[in-house]
Design an enzyme around this catalytic site. Sequence first.
Site, PDB file in Angstrom:
ATOM      1  N   ASP A   1      -2.312   2.456   7.002  1.00 40.93           N
ATOM      2  CA  ASP A   1      -2.628   3.868   6.836  1.00 40.93           C
ATOM      3  C   ASP A   1      -2.217   4.704   8.037  1.00 40.93           C
ATOM      4  OD1 ASP A   1      -4.785   2.713   8.523  1.00 40.93           O
ATOM      5  OD2 ASP A   1      -5.538   4.770   8.457  1.00 40.93           O
ATOM      6  N   PHE A  54       5.444   3.159  14.277  1.00 35.51           N
ATOM      7  CA  PHE A  54       4.266   3.281  13.421  1.00 35.51           C
ATOM      8  C   PHE A  54       4.667   3.232  11.958  1.00 35.51           C
ATOM      9  CE2 PHE A  54       0.508   5.120  11.477  1.00 35.51           C
ATOM     10  CZ  PHE A  54      -0.482   4.481  12.189  1.00 35.51           C
ATOM     11  N   ASP A 114      -0.819  -5.749  16.380  1.00 34.24           N
ATOM     12  CA  ASP A 114      -0.230  -4.712  17.236  1.00 34.24           C
ATOM     13  C   ASP A 114      -0.646  -4.977  18.683  1.00 34.24           C
ATOM     14  OD1 ASP A 114       0.984  -2.414  18.180  1.00 34.24           O
ATOM     15  OD2 ASP A 114      -0.586  -1.068  17.471  1.00 34.24           O
TER      16      ASP A 114
END
Length: 183
Positions: free
Chosen positions: A167, A160, A109
Site C-alpha cells: 500500500d 517504493f 525492506d
Amino acid sequence: MKVARTLISRDQIAARVAVLGGQITVDLQAELSRPGQSEARVVMIPILTGALVLTADLIRHIPVKMSIRPVVVSSYPGTATTSQGANISGAVPTDLGGAHVIIVDDILDSGRTLGLLKRVIAAQRPASLRIAVLLRKNKPGGRDEHVDVEYAGFDIEDEFVIGYGLDYDGYFRNLPDIGVMGE
Ligand code: IMP
Ligand code: MG
C-alpha cells in the site's frame, strides 16, 4: 495517482508464488517426516495487512495441514515511504513452542518488522521458523536490521512499490500487478 510503471506482472507473480509454495511444501514435509514430528503443528503467520494477498495465493500451493494466525505489525503510518520502526499492534500467538512456523510478509525492506517478529516468535522455541516474502528490497547502504529469509519471490531495487498487497497510505493493495508509484 498513477502507477509510473509495472514492475512485476500478475502472471509473473502467480508463477513465482507457485514455486515458493512448492518449496515451502517440500521443506515442511521434510520437517514432519523427522522422528516424532508427524503430529507437530504447522502455523503460518501472515503479517497484516501487506501479506493478505500473497498469503491467500500462497496457501493454496501448500497442501499441508496448517493453521493461519495473522499478526498486525505496522511500520509505515500514513503517507511515509520510509521505515518508521516496527510496532506490533495486535496479539502474537503465544503457543508456538514446538510448532513449525512460517512467517509471511509482502516485502523485506529495512528489516525491522521481520526482525522484531522473528525475535518474539523465536523466544517461544518453535520446532522450526522460516520466513517467506514476495519482495526483497536491495538496500545499498545495508538494512537497519539484518534478516535472513528462506523464501524470497523477487529481489527489487530500492524504490517504493504498490499493488498485490503493498500500500501507499492504506490504498492500492488491490492492484493485481506490482508497480512503482508515480507522482
Ligand atoms: P521493514 O520493517 O522496513 O522491512 O518494512 C516492512 C514493511 O514496510 C512491509 O511489511 C510493508 O508493509 C512496508 N513497506 C516496505 N517497503 C514498501 C514499499 O515499497 N511499498 C509499500 N510498503 C512497503
Ligand atoms: Mg506491511
